[in-house]
Scaffold this active site. Structure first.
Site, PDB file in Angstrom:
ATOM      1  N   SER A  18     107.810  19.875 -48.568  1.00 36.80           N
ATOM      2  CA  SER A  18     107.366  18.958 -47.506  1.00 36.80           C
ATOM      3  C   SER A  18     106.486  19.666 -46.476  1.00 36.80           C
ATOM      4  CB  SER A  18     108.565  18.338 -46.795  1.00 36.80           C
ATOM      5  OG  SER A  18     108.106  17.594 -45.674  1.00 36.80           O
ATOM      6  N   SER A  20     105.778  18.132 -43.646  1.00 34.85           N
ATOM      7  CA  SER A  20     106.061  17.495 -42.355  1.00 34.85           C
ATOM      8  C   SER A  20     106.418  18.490 -41.250  1.00 34.85           C
ATOM      9  CB  SER A  20     107.159  16.450 -42.516  1.00 34.85           C
ATOM     10  OG  SER A  20     106.681  15.396 -43.320  1.00 34.85           O
ATOM     11  N   THR A  65     112.137  10.976 -46.920  1.00 40.01           N
ATOM     12  CA  THR A  65     111.218  10.933 -48.042  1.00 40.01           C
ATOM     13  C   THR A  65     111.991  10.733 -49.339  1.00 40.01           C
ATOM     14  OG1 THR A  65     109.283  12.010 -49.019  1.00 40.01           O
ATOM     15  CG2 THR A  65     111.027  13.473 -48.220  1.00 40.01           C
ATOM     16  N   LYS A  69     114.292   6.531 -49.171  1.00 40.58           N
ATOM     17  CA  LYS A  69     113.741   5.547 -48.225  1.00 40.58           C
ATOM     18  C   LYS A  69     114.473   4.204 -48.268  1.00 40.58           C
ATOM     19  CE  LYS A  69     109.082   7.499 -48.031  1.00 40.58           C
ATOM     20  NZ  LYS A  69     107.639   7.229 -48.137  1.00 40.58           N
ATOM     21  N   GLY A 132     104.902  -0.971 -56.924  1.00 36.87           N
ATOM     22  CA  GLY A 132     106.181  -0.313 -56.652  1.00 36.87           C
ATOM     23  C   GLY A 132     106.397  -0.145 -55.157  1.00 36.87           C
ATOM     24  N   ARG A 155     100.683  -2.888 -64.065  1.00 35.87           N
ATOM     25  CA  ARG A 155     101.001  -2.859 -65.495  1.00 35.87           C
ATOM     26  C   ARG A 155     102.034  -3.932 -65.810  1.00 35.87           C
ATOM     27  NH1 ARG A 155     103.017   3.002 -67.079  1.00 35.87           N
ATOM     28  NH2 ARG A 155     104.741   2.304 -65.783  1.00 35.87           N
ATOM     29  N   LYS A 159     106.079  -7.761 -61.381  1.00 35.22           N
ATOM     30  CA  LYS A 159     106.347  -7.060 -60.112  1.00 35.22           C
ATOM     31  C   LYS A 159     105.252  -7.359 -59.081  1.00 35.22           C
ATOM     32  CE  LYS A 159     107.859  -2.754 -60.359  1.00 35.22           C
ATOM     33  NZ  LYS A 159     107.897  -1.364 -60.921  1.00 35.22           N
ATOM     34  N   GLY A 240      94.968  11.066 -50.403  1.00 32.43           N
ATOM     35  CA  GLY A 240      95.990  10.615 -49.466  1.00 32.43           C
ATOM     36  C   GLY A 240      96.464  11.644 -48.446  1.00 32.43           C
TER      37      GLY A 240
HETATM   38  P1  ATR Z   1     106.437   4.382 -55.940  1.00 28.94           P
HETATM   39  O1  ATR Z   1     107.537   4.422 -54.937  1.00 28.94           O
HETATM   40  O2  ATR Z   1     105.609   5.631 -56.035  1.00 28.94           O
HETATM   41  O3  ATR Z   1     105.573   3.161 -55.810  1.00 28.94           O
HETATM   42  P2  ATR Z   1     107.664   3.107 -58.175  1.00 28.94           P
HETATM   43  O4  ATR Z   1     108.312   2.116 -57.282  1.00 28.94           O
HETATM   44  O5  ATR Z   1     108.411   3.683 -59.317  1.00 28.94           O
HETATM   45  O6  ATR Z   1     107.178   4.354 -57.355  1.00 28.94           O
HETATM   46  O7  ATR Z   1     106.310   2.453 -58.706  1.00 28.94           O
HETATM   47  C1  ATR Z   1     105.399   3.151 -59.512  1.00 28.94           C
HETATM   48  C2  ATR Z   1     104.168   2.275 -59.722  1.00 28.94           C
HETATM   49  O8  ATR Z   1     103.196   2.999 -60.488  1.00 28.94           O
HETATM   50  C3  ATR Z   1     104.450   1.002 -60.493  1.00 28.94           C
HETATM   51  O9  ATR Z   1     103.535   0.004 -60.052  1.00 28.94           O
HETATM   52  C4  ATR Z   1     104.146   1.426 -61.919  1.00 28.94           C
HETATM   53  O10 ATR Z   1     103.836   0.367 -62.795  1.00 28.94           O
HETATM   54  P3  ATR Z   1     105.021  -0.520 -63.456  1.00 28.94           P
HETATM   55  O11 ATR Z   1     105.535  -1.412 -62.374  1.00 28.94           O
HETATM   56  O12 ATR Z   1     104.371  -1.266 -64.562  1.00 28.94           O
HETATM   57  O13 ATR Z   1     106.044   0.473 -63.940  1.00 28.94           O
HETATM   58  C5  ATR Z   1     102.937   2.276 -61.684  1.00 28.94           C
HETATM   59  N1  ATR Z   1     102.650   3.270 -62.753  1.00 28.94           N
HETATM   60  C6  ATR Z   1     103.331   4.398 -63.017  1.00 28.94           C
HETATM   61  N2  ATR Z   1     102.753   5.086 -64.022  1.00 28.94           N
HETATM   62  C7  ATR Z   1     101.646   4.361 -64.393  1.00 28.94           C
HETATM   63  C8  ATR Z   1     100.625   4.539 -65.371  1.00 28.94           C
HETATM   64  N3  ATR Z   1     100.630   5.612 -66.174  1.00 28.94           N
HETATM   65  N4  ATR Z   1      99.660   3.606 -65.471  1.00 28.94           N
HETATM   66  C9  ATR Z   1      99.670   2.512 -64.652  1.00 28.94           C
HETATM   67  N5  ATR Z   1     100.613   2.295 -63.709  1.00 28.94           N
HETATM   68  C10 ATR Z   1     101.588   3.195 -63.575  1.00 28.94           C
END
Ligand code: ATR
Length: 273
Positions: A18, A20, A65, A69, A132, A155, A159, A240
């Site tokens: 981290s 931070s 973190t 969260k 996500g 994907r 969601k 970021g």
């Molecule tokens: P975070 O807290 O980082 O958002 P998360 O809640 O697990 O972590 O969400 C990960 C996001 O990245 C989701 O939108 C996931 O898509 P799915 O909902 O279909 O799982 C997306 N993601 C992760 N790996 C990916 C990849 N290789 N290609 C496209 N989307 C991806």
């Protein structure tokens, strides 16, 4: 007479990486705030216990973190509107025996895009990749900038649909599959975790409109694969790191009521990557 120095922490698992503590130490030095800020590794099954111990030791606040969260949200007795919308908390304040929850990730992203990159969001066509926790965390502050349109592509389409339902009252927001995305956008934000595995979400180059701005919420020493893809198709790109510094600045403001200058801290972190 001065009392004991005010203590703050960042809690995560893992936590060694981290940045931070470095960021908050620089903010404190710059603004003359008498405080210390440390890393705390909480056991995966011991977040609440860790927080209660810290409160017992007089700690005033905590950043939270991965992966805590959502637990921080559950533990907080009160939530700001932006924390409530995010369903997650990255900033806890301990005062008067109460635990208050806030989320500064979204405003951190907005401030990095609008102030630091100089890109207005108001009136723009915005594409958000992913549905996500990272996406949910930034949706309300993004919509409060009043983009003309905000499309969430994911994907797993269901969601994205759920998020659209939740945020429908806050602006012009709709969902889309990656495959169906063919029109150009002004701003494309990657909030998927795909960069972690060096993947790019399967989007058509056509999403990058004329002089589009592409933002990856991830960062590293070099451009992410998403940034390279976007740049190849004419976008101006940004990672970021600025979001990280800006979310910290907002947390610092929540706790101390003082706004630090972020540019010199950003420059130092960038140079050290
Ligand atoms: P975070 O807290 O980082 O958002 P998360 O809640 O697990 O972590 O969400 C990960 C996001 O990245 C989701 O939108 C996931 O898509 P799915 O909902 O279909 O799982 C997306 N993601 C992760 N790996 C990916 C990849 N290789 N290609 C496209 N989307 C991806």
């Amino acid at each position: 007479m001065t009392g004991p120095v005010d203590r703050y922490v960042v809690i995560g698992n893992p936590i060694a990486h981290s940045k931070s503590p470095e960021i908050h130490a620089r903010f404190a030095a710059q603004t003359g705030q008498d405080m210390v800020y440390e890393r705390i590794l909480a056991p995966l099954d011991g977040f609440e216990r860790t927080v209660r111990e810290l409160i017992g030791r007089g700690v005033k606040g905590a950043n939270v973190t991965v992966p805590f969260k959502l637990e921080a949200y559950a533990l907080a007795a009160s939530h700001t509107e932006r924390a409530q919308a995010a369903g997650a908390v990255n900033t806890l304040t301990f005062a008067d025996g109460q635990i208050a929850g806030d989320n500064t990730d979204g405003i951190g992203l907005v401030n990095d895009i609008v102030r630091n990159a100089g890109v207005d969001i108001g009136g723009k066509k915005l594409l958000l990749l992913g549905a996500g926790g990272a996406t949910r965390g930034v949706l309300l502050p993004l919509l409060q900038q009043r983009p003309a349109q905000l499309v969430i592509a994911n994907r797993t389409l269901s969601k994205a649909d759920e998020l659209v339902q939740q945020f429908a009252g806050k602006g012009n927001v709709r969902s889309c599959s990656f495959e169906a995305l063919q029109e150009p956008f002004d701003i494309v934000i990657n909030a998927t975790s795909a960069s972690l595995s060096a993947d790019v979400p399967p989007i058509a180059p056509a999403v990058f409109g004329e002089s589009a701005f592409a933002y990856d919420m991830m960062y590293g020493a070099g451009p992410t694969v998403f940034m390279r893809f976007a740049a190849q198709h004419g976008a101006v790109v940004r990672d970021g790191l600025g979001m990280l510094v800006e979310q910290a600045a907002e947390a610092f403001y929540v706790w101390r009521g003082v706004r630090p200058e972020t540019a010199p801290v950003y420059a130092e972190l960038r140079a050290a990557l």
